[in-house]
Enzyme design. Sequence first.
Site, mmCIF file in Angstrom:
data_model
loop_
_atom_site.group_PDB
_atom_site.id
_atom_site.type_symbol
_atom_site.label_atom_id
_atom_site.label_comp_id
_atom_site.label_asym_id
_atom_site.label_seq_id
_atom_site.Cartn_x
_atom_site.Cartn_y
_atom_site.Cartn_z
ATOM 1 N N HIS A 238 -0.829 -27.338 44.056
ATOM 2 C CA HIS A 238 0.433 -27.978 44.429
ATOM 3 C C HIS A 238 0.565 -29.312 43.722
ATOM 4 C CE1 HIS A 238 3.828 -29.116 46.909
ATOM 5 N NE2 HIS A 238 3.234 -30.289 47.129
ATOM 6 N N GLU B 44 28.359 -9.024 22.861
ATOM 7 C CA GLU B 44 27.420 -7.980 23.305
ATOM 8 C C GLU B 44 28.259 -6.776 23.760
ATOM 9 O OE1 GLU B 44 24.095 -7.178 23.650
ATOM 10 O OE2 GLU B 44 24.873 -5.415 24.704
ATOM 11 N N ARG C 282 15.787 -3.782 15.896
ATOM 12 C CA ARG C 282 14.868 -3.685 14.765
ATOM 13 C C ARG C 282 14.526 -2.223 14.523
ATOM 14 N NH1 ARG C 282 12.852 -8.268 12.980
ATOM 15 N NH2 ARG C 282 10.932 -7.330 12.210
ATOM 16 N N ALA D 99 0.819 -1.225 0.000
ATOM 17 C CA ALA D 99 0.000 0.000 0.000
ATOM 18 C C ALA D 99 0.846 1.266 0.000
ATOM 19 C CB ALA D 99 -0.901 -0.010 1.228
HETATM 20 C C1 LIG Z 1 12.972 -13.655 15.466
HETATM 21 C C2 LIG Z 1 11.899 -12.866 16.174
HETATM 22 C C3 LIG Z 1 11.285 -13.387 17.291
HETATM 23 C C4 LIG Z 1 10.277 -12.673 17.928
HETATM 24 N N1 LIG Z 1 9.696 -13.231 19.020
HETATM 25 C C5 LIG Z 1 8.705 -12.565 19.659
HETATM 26 C C6 LIG Z 1 8.046 -13.150 20.775
HETATM 27 O O1 LIG Z 1 8.355 -14.262 21.192
HETATM 28 N N2 LIG Z 1 7.040 -12.448 21.345
HETATM 29 C C7 LIG Z 1 6.678 -11.207 20.917
HETATM 30 O O2 LIG Z 1 5.766 -10.617 21.482
HETATM 31 N N3 LIG Z 1 7.290 -10.631 19.869
HETATM 32 C C8 LIG Z 1 8.290 -11.284 19.228
HETATM 33 N N4 LIG Z 1 8.889 -10.715 18.142
HETATM 34 C C9 LIG Z 1 8.475 -9.363 17.749
HETATM 35 C C10 LIG Z 1 7.159 -9.412 16.988
HETATM 36 O O3 LIG Z 1 7.319 -10.210 15.847
HETATM 37 C C11 LIG Z 1 6.732 -8.005 16.615
HETATM 38 O O4 LIG Z 1 6.682 -7.200 17.767
HETATM 39 C C12 LIG Z 1 5.351 -8.027 15.985
HETATM 40 O O5 LIG Z 1 5.328 -8.836 14.830
HETATM 41 C C13 LIG Z 1 4.925 -6.607 15.609
HETATM 42 O O6 LIG Z 1 3.657 -6.647 15.050
HETATM 43 P P1 LIG Z 1 3.130 -5.516 14.084
HETATM 44 O O7 LIG Z 1 1.681 -5.817 13.912
HETATM 45 O O8 LIG Z 1 3.513 -4.186 14.585
HETATM 46 O O9 LIG Z 1 3.862 -5.690 12.697
HETATM 47 P P2 LIG Z 1 4.581 -6.864 11.906
HETATM 48 O O10 LIG Z 1 4.346 -8.180 12.513
HETATM 49 O O11 LIG Z 1 5.975 -6.401 11.712
HETATM 50 O O12 LIG Z 1 3.806 -6.853 10.546
HETATM 51 C C14 LIG Z 1 3.814 -5.785 9.675
HETATM 52 C C15 LIG Z 1 3.346 -6.252 8.343
HETATM 53 O O13 LIG Z 1 3.094 -5.118 7.523
HETATM 54 C C16 LIG Z 1 3.512 -5.384 6.205
HETATM 55 N N5 LIG Z 1 3.714 -4.100 5.548
HETATM 56 C C17 LIG Z 1 4.600 -3.123 5.851
HETATM 57 N N6 LIG Z 1 4.438 -2.064 5.022
HETATM 58 C C18 LIG Z 1 3.424 -2.383 4.204
HETATM 59 C C19 LIG Z 1 2.774 -1.701 3.132
HETATM 60 N N7 LIG Z 1 3.131 -0.465 2.785
HETATM 61 N N8 LIG Z 1 1.774 -2.336 2.478
HETATM 62 C C20 LIG Z 1 1.381 -3.583 2.834
HETATM 63 N N9 LIG Z 1 1.946 -4.255 3.838
HETATM 64 C C21 LIG Z 1 2.955 -3.667 4.513
HETATM 65 C C22 LIG Z 1 4.787 -6.185 6.430
HETATM 66 O O14 LIG Z 1 5.122 -6.920 5.278
HETATM 67 C C23 LIG Z 1 4.360 -7.089 7.588
HETATM 68 O O15 LIG Z 1 3.751 -8.264 7.125
HETATM 69 C C24 LIG Z 1 9.882 -11.409 17.454
HETATM 70 C C25 LIG Z 1 10.485 -10.874 16.311
HETATM 71 C C26 LIG Z 1 11.482 -11.586 15.676
HETATM 72 C C27 LIG Z 1 12.100 -11.012 14.451
#
Ligand SMILES: Cc1cc2nc3c(=O)[nH]c(=O)nc-3n(C[C@H](O)[C@H](O)[C@H](O)COP(=O)(O)OP(=O)(O)OC[C@H]3O[C@@H](n4cnc5c(N)ncnc54)[C@H](O)[C@@H]3O)c2cc1C
Length: 472
Positions: A446, A203, A274, A114
């Site tokens: 328990h 780290e 990130r 988008a």
């Molecule tokens: C390896 C790893 C492990 C993780 N483990 C955890 C965990 O255990 N617990 C936890 O709470 N969090 C975890 N996280 C973090 C978690 O994944 C994120 O906090 C979460 O996904 C954020 O959600 P969100 O809805 O903000 O966006 P996201 O999940 O980042 O999704 C955003 C989406 O928007 C899409 N997008 C972006 N711009 C556009 C556009 N212009 N048009 C259409 N689509 C678009 C992207 O492609 C994506 O699919 C982890 C992250 C990673 C990388």
Amino acid sequence: MSSTQLVVVGGGPGGYAAAFYAADLGLSVALVDTELNPGGVCVYRGCIPSKALLHVAKLIDESRHAKAWGIEFTEPKIDLDKLREFKNNVVKRLTTGTGQLGKARKVNYIQGFAELLDAKSLRIKKTDGSEETLTFEHCILATGSTPAIPPMLKVDDPRVMDSTGALDLPDIPKTMLVVGGGYIGLELGSVYATLGSAVTVVEMTPGLLPGADRDLVDILARRIKTLMKAVLLNTRVTKMVAAKEGIRVTFEGEGVKDGQTEQVFDRVLVSVGRRPNAKMPGLDRTRVKVNERGFIEVDEQLRTAEPTIFAIGDVVGEPMLAHKASHEGRVAVEVIAGENAAFHPQAIPAVVFTDPELAWAGLTESQAEKEGRAIAVAKFPWGASGRAVTLDRTDGLTKLILDPTTERILGVGLVGPGAGELIAEGVLAIEMGANATDLKLSIHPHPTLTETMMESAEVFFGQATHVYRPKR
Ligand SMILES: Cc1cc2nc3c(=O)[nH]c(=O)nc-3n(C[C@H](O)[C@H](O)[C@H](O)COP(=O)(O)OP(=O)(O)OC[C@H]3O[C@@H](n4cnc5c(N)ncnc54)[C@H](O)[C@@H]3O)c2cc1C
């Protein structure tokens, strides 16, 4: 040109939770994401695949420890293709499920990218090559985040991976460097180390998991040190070069021993943080503001400076966690639906799914120290927990951070197997304004690890059944 009451850009846990809730409230909703189904980073390349791999790693680890309990397994044979397939199937099952849940609610899911045209319309470049323009009454930006790779750590070589690359499990390298001792590095580093790689973690700060209380981290760090080949603290990577024999890495700091500043690794995982996806095309055609840290600016109601546009999830700020994103999504929808809602949690739990797990919620001890806030701390060591002993896992600690006057629970910290599940009780206690007496008087089953929550409240009163403290 079609129109909708609400369009949500980004189908992660923030975006799809918002879209589904808005549909439940009766709004017409479109949800846009580049993937085939909703899920976002969390389900496709974050929380879910990493936990599937960690589950398998835990099994391997337990099978190795079982010898001490009188059961000896042979060294596990690892079929990487099957393991990858298991992880991919978990992702597929969940994303197919979210797709079906969206369809059932009549959410118009549009697969594409988008671009905002103005404060009331956007254009979608669909994956099938076509384009669609959509006008909206409200838009929620839930565009998430992507791995941040500083220029110095950018090496154009497949052996240098970010978290997405590491989750693909290309192989089990003999040696691996994890740059960054945060939760993603430790979780994925633990998977590779358990599968057989000699993993070094570097780290640049003095400790792993900056942000978490040190007494909790110390317990995890002890086990991490036995799992990893080396943990280099107060150490930074100053140079990384792709060579034939591997990735040649130069270090600087306390981790450099005997002047050996250079080491070669078969693979490197860069997990240093990130960055928010706040550079959505067309954002400059609206009044939406991005702050100096790169996050979209929102108020407590998740409103941006543009009245029709809201933003949620990783793109609006820390903590970048899935459950924070989902909760914000639901608040934004309520505000759009005319409710006087606000995002104002007392506690957002954070969990590190290593072994042992580490979790905290609400006020931490270090935060209270920084703020000069008077607190009382009650700790219950898992060596005194019957359940922990039956599991042969006494490497745990439960602690409560309390207001010394009102005895109210302000924070909870946990380390130990299952800490990620146990923390939910702490969140509820904090949100409900529970005090130590509430926790002490709630009968816990328990033998379970949940008793450590109750007994830490008893510790606060100096009356824990399983902890003897001589009277002063
Ligand atoms: C390896 C790893 C492990 C993780 N483990 C955890 C965990 O255990 N617990 C936890 O709470 N969090 C975890 N996280 C973090 C978690 O994944 C994120 O906090 C979460 O996904 C954020 O959600 P969100 O809805 O903000 O966006 P996201 O999940 O980042 O999704 C955003 C989406 O928007 C899409 N997008 C972006 N711009 C556009 C556009 N212009 N048009 C259409 N689509 C678009 C992207 O492609 C994506 O699919 C982890 C992250 C990673 C990388």
